[in-house]
Motif scaffolding. Sequence first.
Motif, PDB file in Angstrom:
ATOM      1  N   ARG A  11      75.180  80.955  68.723  1.00 22.72           N
ATOM      2  CA  ARG A  11      75.209  79.556  69.152  1.00 22.72           C
ATOM      3  C   ARG A  11      76.567  79.218  69.769  1.00 22.72           C
ATOM      4  O   ARG A  11      76.640  78.518  70.791  1.00 22.72           O
ATOM      5  N   SER A  68      68.737  75.435  69.295  1.00 22.41           N
ATOM      6  CA  SER A  68      68.675  74.083  68.748  1.00 22.41           C
ATOM      7  C   SER A  68      69.052  74.179  67.279  1.00 22.41           C
ATOM      8  O   SER A  68      68.855  75.216  66.635  1.00 22.41           O
ATOM      9  N   ASP A  70      69.058  71.567  63.840  1.00 19.22           N
ATOM     10  CA  ASP A  70      68.622  70.268  63.333  1.00 19.22           C
ATOM     11  C   ASP A  70      68.770  70.200  61.817  1.00 19.22           C
ATOM     12  O   ASP A  70      68.831  71.221  61.132  1.00 19.22           O
ATOM     13  N   ALA A  79      68.609  65.691  65.277  1.00 28.70           N
ATOM     14  CA  ALA A  79      68.974  66.717  66.257  1.00 28.70           C
ATOM     15  C   ALA A  79      70.497  66.791  66.282  1.00 28.70           C
ATOM     16  O   ALA A  79      71.160  65.939  66.852  1.00 28.70           O
ATOM     17  N   ASN A  82      71.980  71.065  70.541  1.00 30.44           N
ATOM     18  CA  ASN A  82      71.156  71.995  71.304  1.00 30.44           C
ATOM     19  C   ASN A  82      71.865  72.236  72.624  1.00 30.44           C
ATOM     20  O   ASN A  82      72.554  71.361  73.133  1.00 30.44           O
ATOM     21  N   SER A  83      71.724  73.443  73.120  1.00 34.00           N
ATOM     22  CA  SER A  83      72.376  73.771  74.378  1.00 34.00           C
ATOM     23  C   SER A  83      71.722  75.013  74.965  1.00 34.00           C
ATOM     24  O   SER A  83      70.843  75.615  74.352  1.00 34.00           O
ATOM     25  N   GLY A  94      66.397  75.064  77.286  1.00 31.69           N
ATOM     26  CA  GLY A  94      66.616  74.102  76.217  1.00 31.69           C
ATOM     27  C   GLY A  94      65.411  73.214  75.989  1.00 31.69           C
ATOM     28  O   GLY A  94      64.990  72.978  74.844  1.00 31.69           O
ATOM     29  N   TYR A  98      62.963  73.119  72.729  1.00 35.48           N
ATOM     30  CA  TYR A  98      62.804  71.901  71.953  1.00 35.48           C
ATOM     31  C   TYR A  98      61.355  71.426  71.917  1.00 35.48           C
ATOM     32  O   TYR A  98      60.901  70.919  70.897  1.00 35.48           O
ATOM     33  N   ASN A 101      59.939  73.310  69.164  1.00 42.38           N
ATOM     34  CA  ASN A 101      60.417  72.790  67.883  1.00 42.38           C
ATOM     35  C   ASN A 101      59.682  71.514  67.483  1.00 42.38           C
ATOM     36  O   ASN A 101      59.394  71.299  66.308  1.00 42.38           O
ATOM     37  N   TRP A 115      67.810  61.508  67.898  1.00 40.49           N
ATOM     38  CA  TRP A 115      68.489  62.333  68.901  1.00 40.49           C
ATOM     39  C   TRP A 115      69.972  62.028  68.987  1.00 40.49           C
ATOM     40  O   TRP A 115      70.694  62.676  69.754  1.00 40.49           O
TER      41      TRP A 115
END
Length: 163
Positions: A11, A68, A70, A79, A82-83, A94, A98, A101, A115
Amino acid sequence: GADGPAAFDARASIEQKSWFAARTVGSGAKFTSHGHGAFWRAAAADPVIAAMLRAAMLTIEGTPAAFSFDLDVGDLKYAIANSYDPAYAKHSPGKLLYYRNLVEALARGVARVDWGAGDSGYKQVIGADKGPAIRDWLLLRPGLPAFAGRLAGGFWKRSGQPH
């Protein structure tokens, strides 16, 4: 869970390549050593918090492309981060991750997603509604601290920064 050290490193590698690193000083990054990496690694070591963490990684031919991260609390998903690696941007990894997810979270009973603040556009595309404005307040003791605050407020206004 959030997986082990290798997942945190993956990450961090995505964050270091991302738009976030390119446009900021990176201190707000969640997984890098100069960001908040130590905090999230320590949080993931706590078994109670670790049980609430959800992490996902999209890889392309073994290379991390998007992640992601969370925190699920009951029926609410926060959240955290995320990237994606910009080398894969044209494929929207991304958003793809998501969407997956969100489907998985719905199946587990998650009803709401927080978010966080701000939106570069992708949150509304995924279906987020604009939330309430966030206001920062600085409360100072009467006397010299309040006087210094008023002086600083004048400098802030003259700097051209938004309110």
